[in-house]
Structures are given as C-alpha cells and as structure tokens.
Design a protein around this motif. Structure first.
Motif, PDB file in Angstrom:
ATOM      1  N   SER A 156      51.932  35.840  33.403  1.00  0.00           N
ATOM      2  CA  SER A 156      51.614  35.656  34.813  1.00  0.00           C
ATOM      3  C   SER A 156      50.979  34.288  34.998  1.00  0.00           C
ATOM      4  O   SER A 156      50.180  33.856  34.169  1.00  0.00           O
ATOM      5  N   ARG A 160      47.701  37.910  38.362  1.00  0.00           N
ATOM      6  CA  ARG A 160      47.925  39.082  39.205  1.00  0.00           C
ATOM      7  C   ARG A 160      49.388  39.521  39.226  1.00  0.00           C
ATOM      8  O   ARG A 160      49.683  40.702  39.251  1.00  0.00           O
ATOM      9  N   THR A 161      50.258  38.532  39.301  1.00  0.00           N
ATOM     10  CA  THR A 161      51.665  38.850  39.562  1.00  0.00           C
ATOM     11  C   THR A 161      52.585  38.220  38.513  1.00  0.00           C
ATOM     12  O   THR A 161      52.197  37.293  37.805  1.00  0.00           O
ATOM     13  N   ARG A 187      47.830  46.983  37.927  1.00  0.00           N
ATOM     14  CA  ARG A 187      46.562  46.417  38.416  1.00  0.00           C
ATOM     15  C   ARG A 187      46.722  45.819  39.820  1.00  0.00           C
ATOM     16  O   ARG A 187      46.119  46.306  40.775  1.00  0.00           O
ATOM     17  N   SER A 188      47.550  44.837  39.992  1.00  0.00           N
ATOM     18  CA  SER A 188      47.622  44.179  41.311  1.00  0.00           C
ATOM     19  C   SER A 188      48.434  44.959  42.334  1.00  0.00           C
ATOM     20  O   SER A 188      48.291  44.737  43.536  1.00  0.00           O
ATOM     21  N   GLN A 190      51.684  44.706  42.596  1.00  0.00           N
ATOM     22  CA  GLN A 190      52.929  43.973  42.919  1.00  0.00           C
ATOM     23  C   GLN A 190      54.149  44.837  42.597  1.00  0.00           C
ATOM     24  O   GLN A 190      54.225  45.446  41.529  1.00  0.00           O
ATOM     25  N   GLY A 341      43.985  41.249  46.079  1.00  0.00           N
ATOM     26  CA  GLY A 341      44.809  40.655  45.016  1.00  0.00           C
ATOM     27  C   GLY A 341      46.251  41.128  45.038  1.00  0.00           C
ATOM     28  O   GLY A 341      47.048  40.757  44.180  1.00  0.00           O
ATOM     29  N   THR A 342      46.583  41.960  46.018  1.00  0.00           N
ATOM     30  CA  THR A 342      47.938  42.513  46.142  1.00  0.00           C
ATOM     31  C   THR A 342      48.772  41.617  47.049  1.00  0.00           C
ATOM     32  O   THR A 342      48.260  41.155  48.073  1.00  0.00           O
ATOM     33  N   ALA A 354      44.740  46.235  45.338  1.00  0.00           N
ATOM     34  CA  ALA A 354      43.689  45.725  44.453  1.00  0.00           C
ATOM     35  C   ALA A 354      42.698  44.928  45.295  1.00  0.00           C
ATOM     36  O   ALA A 354      43.060  43.919  45.897  1.00  0.00           O
ATOM     37  N   GLU A 356      39.437  42.786  44.979  1.00  0.00           N
ATOM     38  CA  GLU A 356      38.751  42.122  43.863  1.00  0.00           C
ATOM     39  C   GLU A 356      37.328  41.708  44.240  1.00  0.00           C
ATOM     40  O   GLU A 356      37.082  41.240  45.354  1.00  0.00           O
ATOM     41  N   VAL A 381      38.774  44.425  39.434  1.00  0.00           N
ATOM     42  CA  VAL A 381      39.564  45.098  40.461  1.00  0.00           C
ATOM     43  C   VAL A 381      39.007  46.476  40.823  1.00  0.00           C
ATOM     44  O   VAL A 381      38.780  47.316  39.950  1.00  0.00           O
ATOM     45  N   ARG A 383      40.536  49.432  42.459  1.00  0.00           N
ATOM     46  CA  ARG A 383      41.916  49.807  42.745  1.00  0.00           C
ATOM     47  C   ARG A 383      41.917  51.000  43.696  1.00  0.00           C
ATOM     48  O   ARG A 383      41.380  52.057  43.374  1.00  0.00           O
TER      49      ARG A 383
END
Ligand SMILES: *Cc1c(COP(=O)(O)O)cnc(C)c1O
Length: 422
Positions: A156, A160-161, A187-188, A190, A341-342, A354, A356, A381, A383
């Motif tokens: 990444s 995040r992505t 986590r994110s 995505q 963070g998404t 997410a 943060e 995060v 979540r």
C-alpha cells in the motif's frame, strides 16, 4: 454539496424512510450499541429456528436425519451453496458451504498451485488479513518452495488502501501464476475493483482468487470472471461464531483434483459405496473435506432467509447510506480530531468505516465502558460497522454523539490501552 442536518430528529426521520427498518426486530443485540457485525453478526430468531429444527431432527430421527432431515443433512452443504449462489452471482453448482475460511484457502490455493508447471509465483497484498498470508505461505512451503522467493506482495502506498493499478502493474512486471486478494480490506474498508483485477488476471493467464469475508452479505458480487473465492458466514451473514464457511469454484475448473481430498467431496451418488478410489464431485462440492458440521451450518439457513428477504441490493444501498451518514457526522462534529480512513467513493468501500485517531485503543475502551461495541485495529483505527439489517440511523447518530462526548471530555485518557481504568 448539500449541507448535513446533524440533528437527532433528522436521524429519526431517516429511519422512518428506511425500507429495511423492520428487520432489526429479528436480531438479538444486547443493550447499548452493537457496531461490530463485521467481526461477529448477532443471533437472529431465524437462525435460532433452523438450528433448533436440526436439533429436533437429531433428537427425533437420529442417524436418519442424513436422509430424512428437511432438507436432508447429506446434501446440506450443497443446499446452502444453492442459497448462497445469488449473493456471489454464481451458478448453484459453483458454490458450497464447507469447512472454515482458512481451510478453504488452504485447499483452493493448494489445488490451483498443483495445476502450475514449474515454480509458481503468487501475488498477494501487503494489507491482507493475516490468516490469508499464513495459508498461502504454508501451501508454498509444503510444495518445497520458499515463500520469500515465490511471493509478489503489492504494498500500500498510503497504509490504508491498495491501488488496483499497482496490482495490474505487478501482474505485467512479474510472471505471476496465481493471485489471492481480499474483496474488502479488513482495516480501512476499501472495496477492491474485482472486475478490473479479474480482467487483468485473465489477460495475463493468472488464476484469480478472492477472499470475500468482509463483503459477503453486504456487497453484491458477480464472480463469473473469478476462478475461486472463499468467505466466512459469521460476519455480515450472521450465522454464528465459527459457522461453516463458503467457497466458490468457477465451473471451468470442475474436475480439478482438490488438494485436500476427503470423502465428503466425493461424487455424491457413489459416496456410500465406500470405494478406495476417490472420484471428486463434478461441482464445487468436491472441495468439501469431511462430514458437514450440521450444528455450525444450520444457523446459516435461517440467517440466509433474512438476507434473501431483505434483498442484497437493498442491503447494499442501506449500507452505503448508513456509512455515508456516519462519515458525514464525523466530518461535521469531529473533524479536528478524527480522520476517516475509508475511501469516500461508493464503488470503493465495503460495509464498515475506519475512524482514525492516535489514541484509538483507549477510545475503544472508553466506548466499551458505555456499552458501545466496536473494534480497535492497530495502530490507530476505531472500526465501526453499521450493519444494514439491524443498525439504524439513530444508532449511528448516537455513536457519533458518544464519540464526541468522549473526545471532548478526554475521558479515554482514564483507560490504559488494555481497556482497564487506570
Ligand atoms: C474474518 C476473516 C477470515 C477468518 O478466517 P477463519 O478461518 O474463519 O478464522 C479470513 N480472512 C479474512 C479476510 C477475514 O476477514
């Protein structure tokens, strides 16, 4: 841009317009806010009913349940596969409920590694759920290969992505044979463009597998260009802790010898002839291994009744609306301290968000002390999963309100990272 009405009244008004509003009554959630359905979905009365039915069948019919259960236990994995197929856009024969997610990764990755001549090269991503990487590495090691030599890991660039362009570039630059990627990053949140990756994989002759653990039941799929997929049933499908998992095998691979062979994957018509030679079923059912675990499979049947009744497209629409609302409220009320963070694009996110914060772990502990259940995912995060079947707009509004109360008062500083009050 429309301005957000961040009032409690507006949250209630949104619920009044919500076509899925009534489904929440069918779920048992404890007092407080349950926003963790992407780790473990709650029990529903429907899942309880089908589990109870199998218990009755076991009590009343004993071993005859294998043939006389309704439906018969003997083909229960296939029966659930038929019900799951529309959720992944597959033919009924291509889907079976079986094993656990990790076991399905082992058998499917192993199966396809065995079809590759010479030294295989496998592509994974650098943000994957750990078990996927463990299983892929183990399958390579068992075939005598050093995973560090044979793996291409797409990293990444932002933590995040994963950029689909980087995946495609890695397929072009390396002689990849097989890839395994998540549909939604745990986590994110995505959502990867499965279609784009599957097309690029096909162009390069790469076998393409996806782990749908974080999208099955909340994002509709069409797997026709994917070679294989796995998922668990205890997140958005609400089938219970450790429930039977699922797998998809594209029909063009029927007849390929499963890596982990067992009698439950044998051709059904002759399974009980107890032959010493193994004839795999001509369906995805071949990737079953041992006896279907009825008590961890039965709740999935009732849970699927709810998903089917609500409809996956309506579920996806509400999921996107709820997560959009959540992100807008965080922007509106917590912008200085928290970062979303998404990805914002609808096409690039799954069902969870997410949020943060550098003190995320303490904040999750402070939320738990107020009966708000979310996950902490290291390093930063919070979540949050507004699962569409049982989460309301008011729940989302109350969550953001609680989060801002904690942040403004600094209450989370009372908690050490283990969740204890210090
Ligand atoms: C939840 C999850 C799993 C879980 O695997 P189990 O075998 O059920 O423990 C695997 N992969 C991903 C991506 C997950 O999110």
């Amino acid at each position: 841009m429309t301005t957000l009405d961040a009032t409690r009244e507006e949250a209630i008004a949104r619920d009044e317009r919500d076509p899925l509003d009534g489904f929440a009554e069918r779920f048992h959630t404890a007092d407080g806010l349950y926003l963790d359905g992407n780790s473990l979905g709650p029990l529903s009365t429907d899942a309880e009913r089908t589990l109870q039915r199998v218990i009755e069948e076991w009590r009343e019919e004993g071993i005859h349940g294998w043939t006389d259960g309704e439906p018969p236990w003997f083909r229960y994995g296939e029966h659930l596969g038929d019900r799951l197929a529309p959720l992944v856009g597959a033919d009924e024969t291509e889907v079976v409920a079986a094993n656990s997610t990790t076991v399905n990764i082992h058998t499917l990755v192993g199966t396809f590694l065995d079809t590759i001549d010479g030294r295989p090269t496998v592509l994974i991503d650098g943000l994957n759920f750990p078990t996927d990487g463990y299983a892929v590495r183990a399958q390579l090691r068992q075939r005598g290969f050093d995973p560090d030599d044979r793996l291409v890991v797409v990293e990444s660039s932002d933590g995040r992505t994963i950029d689909e362009g980087d995946v495609v570039a890695a397929l072009e630059e390396n002689d990849v044979d097989l890839l395994l990627l998540p549909s939604v990053l745990y986590r994110s949140g995505q959502l990867l463009d499965i279609e784009c990756i599957a097309t690029a994989a096909a162009d390069h002759g790469v076998l393409c597998g996806f782990d749908l653990a974080h999208s099955i039941g909340v994002v509709p799929h069409d797997l026709s260009d994917v070679d294989f997929a796995v998922w668990c049933s205890y997140k958005y499908l609400n089938a219970g802790p450790g429930a039977i998992a699922g797998c998809y095998v594209n029909e063009r691979h029927f007849g390929t010898q499963p890596a982990l062979a067992g009698w439950w994957g044998h051709e059904k018509a002759t399974q009980f002839e107890m032959r010493s030679t193994y004839t795999p079923a001509e369906t995805a059912g071949a990737w079953q291994i041992g006896t279907v675990p009825m008590l961890s499979a039965a709740p999935l049947e009732g849970a699927l009744d709810i998903t089917t009744e609500a409809g996956i497209d309506a579920i996806r629409e509400k999921s996107l609306t709820l997560s959009e609302y959540l992100m807008a409220l965080v922007d509106d009320r917590l912008d200085d301290e928290f970062t979303v963070g998404t990805p914002r694009e609808r096409s690039q996110r799954g069902g969870h968000v997410a949020v943060e914060h550098p003190a995320a772990e303490r904040i999750v502990a402070a939320l738990a002390a107020r009966d708000v259940v979310v996950d902490f995912r290291p390093p930063n995060v919070v979540r949050v999963c507004p699962a569409p079947l049982y989460t309301s707009h008011l729940d989302v509004w109350e969550f953001v309100t609680t989060l801002s109360t904690i942040a403004e008062s600094g209450d989370h500083e009372r908690f050490d990272p283990s969740g204890e009050v210090t």
